[in-house]
Write an enzyme that holds these catalytic residues in place. Sequence first.
Site, PDB file in Angstrom:
ATOM      1  N   LYS A  53       0.847  -1.202   0.000  1.00  0.00           N
ATOM      2  CA  LYS A  53       0.000   0.000   0.000  1.00  0.00           C
ATOM      3  C   LYS A  53       0.877   1.244   0.000  1.00  0.00           C
ATOM      4  O   LYS A  53       0.598   2.216  -0.707  1.00  0.00           O
ATOM      5  CB  LYS A  53      -0.948  -0.021   1.213  1.00  0.00           C
ATOM      6  CG  LYS A  53      -2.076  -1.029   1.025  1.00  0.00           C
ATOM      7  CD  LYS A  53      -2.853  -1.340   2.289  1.00  0.00           C
ATOM      8  CE  LYS A  53      -3.800  -2.518   2.022  1.00  0.00           C
ATOM      9  NZ  LYS A  53      -4.527  -2.986   3.186  1.00  0.00           N
ATOM     10  N   GLN A  97      -4.509  -1.802   9.459  1.00  0.00           N
ATOM     11  CA  GLN A  97      -4.413  -3.100   8.790  1.00  0.00           C
ATOM     12  C   GLN A  97      -5.032  -4.188   9.662  1.00  0.00           C
ATOM     13  O   GLN A  97      -4.680  -4.349  10.819  1.00  0.00           O
ATOM     14  CB  GLN A  97      -2.936  -3.421   8.482  1.00  0.00           C
ATOM     15  CG  GLN A  97      -2.749  -4.696   7.700  1.00  0.00           C
ATOM     16  CD  GLN A  97      -3.388  -4.643   6.311  1.00  0.00           C
ATOM     17  OE1 GLN A  97      -3.220  -3.679   5.573  1.00  0.00           O
ATOM     18  NE2 GLN A  97      -4.151  -5.674   5.962  1.00  0.00           N
ATOM     19  N   ASP A 120     -11.143   2.459   3.939  1.00  0.00           N
ATOM     20  CA  ASP A 120     -11.499   1.048   3.732  1.00  0.00           C
ATOM     21  C   ASP A 120     -13.006   0.869   3.551  1.00  0.00           C
ATOM     22  O   ASP A 120     -13.475  -0.195   3.167  1.00  0.00           O
ATOM     23  CB  ASP A 120     -11.052   0.206   4.942  1.00  0.00           C
ATOM     24  CG  ASP A 120      -9.709  -0.477   4.721  1.00  0.00           C
ATOM     25  OD1 ASP A 120      -9.375  -0.737   3.553  1.00  0.00           O
ATOM     26  OD2 ASP A 120      -9.020  -0.742   5.724  1.00  0.00           O
TER      27      ASP A 120
END
Length: 285
Positions: A53, A97, A120
Site C-alpha cells: 500500500k 491493517q 477502507d
Amino acid sequence: MKAQLIDGKLISAEIKAEAAEEAAALKAQGIEPCLAVVLVGDNSASKVYVSNKQKACEAVGIKSVSHVLPGETTEEELLNLIDELNADKSVHGILVQMPVPKHIDDRKVIMAISPDKDVDCFHPVNVGYLHTGAKGFLPCTPAGIIELIKRSGHSIEGKNCVIIGRSNIVGKPVAMLLMQENGTVTICHSKTKDLAGICRGADIIVSATGKVDTVTADMVKEGAIIIDVGMNRNAEGKLCGDVDFENVKEVAGAITPVPGGVGPMTIAMLMKNCNTAARIQNGLM
Ligand code: NDP
C-alpha cells in the site's frame, strides 16, 4: 483457452494512473492527499500488505505515513492514536491493517475512525451510504470487481449475478454494487442448497469463499463471466483462487486469474479512496 483473460494488473495500472492525475490536480490546489497506515504486531502477511500500500501511494503521488506499533499495544493506545489521526488535518485517510491482535476489539477500531477518513469503507456510516447509494467511499475489493467487469468490456445490467460468500468485506458489499449496476443478484453461502444449480443460471459469478475448487467447470454456463476473489494455497503450496481455473477457462466467456486478477484492484481502489478523502475534507464533494 476459450475465455477472455481479465487482466487485473493492466486495469489496476489504468486506475492508478487516473489516481495519480487526480492527486496531482489536488496538489495543484494546495492539497496533498495523505494516508496514515497503522500496523499493530508483526503478522508477516499484514506487513507485506502494508508495504504494498505504501509503495502504491509513492507511485501515485499520495503521501503515506506509517505507524508501526508493537503486538502488546493496548486497545486504548490504539484508539488514542486513531483519535490523534482523526484530529490531524494533514491526514486524509486512515487505514488500520486487519486483523489486529486478538486482545483488541476490531469493531471498536472500525467505529473509532472518522467516517470522513475511512478509506477502507468499513465504518457503519459508510456502509449505510453504500446501501443508500450516496456518493462517498466505495469498499476497495468490491469496487475493484465492478471496474474489472466494466473495463474489460462487459455490462452488468440485466445479468444474473451469483455471489458465493456473504462476508462484510466482499460478499455483501459486492452484492450491493452489482445491484446498483442493475444486475439481478443472488447471494450464496455455506448453507446454500444446490449451489451448482444456482451457479449454472449465472451470467456473472463472483466467488469469495477462500476454498479451493468452489467453482468447477460443471457449475459454469457457457460464456459466463467468472470473478475469482479467493486467495488460497493449493496442495502444492501455490497461490490459487476459489475457481478451478484450468477447466473453467474452457467454458467461461471471461475469467480473472489468481494472482493478477482481483488482488491488484484492491490497492488501486484504495488510492482512489485516498483522493476522495482529501476532497471530502476540503469541501470538494
Ligand atoms: P470469509 O471467510 O469472511 O467469508 C467466506 C464466505 O464464503 C462465507 O460467507 C461462507 O459462508 C462462504 N463459504 C465458505 N465455503 C463455502 C462453500 N463451500 N460454499 C458456499 N459458500 C461458502 O472470507 P472473505 O470474504 O473475507 O474472503 C474470501 C476470500 O477472498 C479469501 O480467500 C480471502 O483471502 C479473499 N480476499 C481477497 C481479497 C483481494 O484483494 N483479492 C480481499 C478480501 C478477501 P458462511 O457465511 O455460511 O460461513
